[in-house]
Scaffold this active site. Structure first.
Site, PDB file in Angstrom:
ATOM      1  N   ARG A 187      19.304  -4.426 -19.767  1.00 28.35           N
ATOM      2  CA  ARG A 187      19.719  -3.025 -19.901  1.00 28.35           C
ATOM      3  C   ARG A 187      19.835  -2.601 -21.359  1.00 28.35           C
ATOM      4  NH1 ARG A 187      24.066  -1.864 -14.973  1.00 28.35           N
ATOM      5  NH2 ARG A 187      22.634  -2.445 -13.283  1.00 28.35           N
ATOM      6  N   ASP A 193      33.110  11.155 -13.740  1.00 30.85           N
ATOM      7  CA  ASP A 193      32.424   9.891 -14.007  1.00 30.85           C
ATOM      8  C   ASP A 193      32.430   9.656 -15.503  1.00 30.85           C
ATOM      9  OD1 ASP A 193      30.489   8.013 -12.136  1.00 30.85           O
ATOM     10  OD2 ASP A 193      29.946   7.911 -14.253  1.00 30.85           O
TER      11      ASP A 193
END
Length: 282
Positions: free
Chosen positions: A42, A151
């Protein structure tokens, strides 16, 4: 012409530990050495985007004052954004049949109703909540009923705000809901479906790190925090659940993920009233 395969930069154990420590400090995320390959994969995307060749240079950047913005982008890349409409449907059945009818009665008598989707990812959960409520009460826009969706990842929130989804993402939604709340649309070159404004208008999307201060005023009648704290270590979880209790109205509900439980160590007033479902006394 033959193109030699380009090898990704190597991430040392020290590099991994620095990244893991930052992820834990900034967002409560836990990455054990077994997750090193995931982290490397990632973060490599961030290196390629920035044109940085070595992990050590990337770490020097994100730990500098100039790299504060990239540090947030790194956290975004490490978070897991898996969501779907009406995930764990037993929660929505309970919400529709037992929770919301009482809240609706309160709203029709002039009261306020507030629902919080904590860790909303790309929006499927809060939209599922809003569709459930609207299917029961089509006049919601005339009542003081709102959903807060938060979020840590600002990028997925931008996706959520559009209300636009690929056809495969709405396949598990009932035909009735698809017909009532979705219409064919395009987003650039992508073809998909757009959620009706009647549903989008019920939701406010906000960026929020659960480890930081919660600036919301008032209490919530129901909180959905599902498949979020599973990524935190136990000490972080033990700090979070009491904070959710303080944010929940008397008689309010807390829905958690299928592999999450409130530990008996907490000493909160939440009572287990069903599978992954908790409630405060009135």
């Amino acid at each position: 012409m033959y193109q030699p395969k380009q090898h990704s930069p190597d991430m040392s154990e020290t590099d991994f530990q620095v990244i893991a420590d930052i992820a834990h400090q900034d967002a409560g995320l836990v990455f054990t050495p077994e997750k090193a390959s995931l982290v490397r994969s990632r973060i490599n995307r961030r290196l390629r985007k920035l044109g940085i060749k070595r992990f050590s240079d990337y770490i020097a950047f994100i730990t500098s004052q100039q790299g504060e913005g990239e540090r947030k982008s790194m956290i975004y890349s490490l978070t897991t954004n898996i969501s779907s409409f009406f995930r764990e449907p037993h929660h929505f059945d309970l919400f529709a049949n037992k929770v919301f009818p009482k809240l609706l009665s309160n709203a029709r008598n002039g009261g306020r109703v507030r629902i919080w989707s904590a860790g909303c990812s790309s929006g499927q959960e809060p939209y599922s909540i809003a569709m459930t409520m609207h299917s029961i009460a089509p006049d919601l826009s005339n009542l003081d009923v709102k959903v807060l969706a938060t979020d840590i990842d600002a990028d997925v929130l931008e996706i959520a705000k559009t209300g636009f989804y690929h056809p495969s993402e709405i396949e598990n939604i009932s035909a009735g809901y698809q017909k009532e709340y979705f219409s064919p649309s395009t987003n650039g070159t992508q073809k998909g479906y757009l959620i009706d404004q009647r549903i989008r208008g019920l939701i406010s999307f906000r960026e929020l790190n659960l480890l930081h201060d919660w600036p919301m005023n008032g209490l919530f009648d129901a909180i959905f925090c599902r498949n979020v704290v599973i990524y935190f270590d136990e000490s972080t979880q033990l700090r979070l659940w009491p904070r959710f209790e303080k944010a929940t109205a008397p008689g309010g509900w807390l829905f958690v993920g299928h592999s999450e439980r409130l530990s008996e160590k907490l000493g909160t007033s939440f009572q287990n009233v069903g599978p992954t479902t908790y409630r405060l006394p009135n």
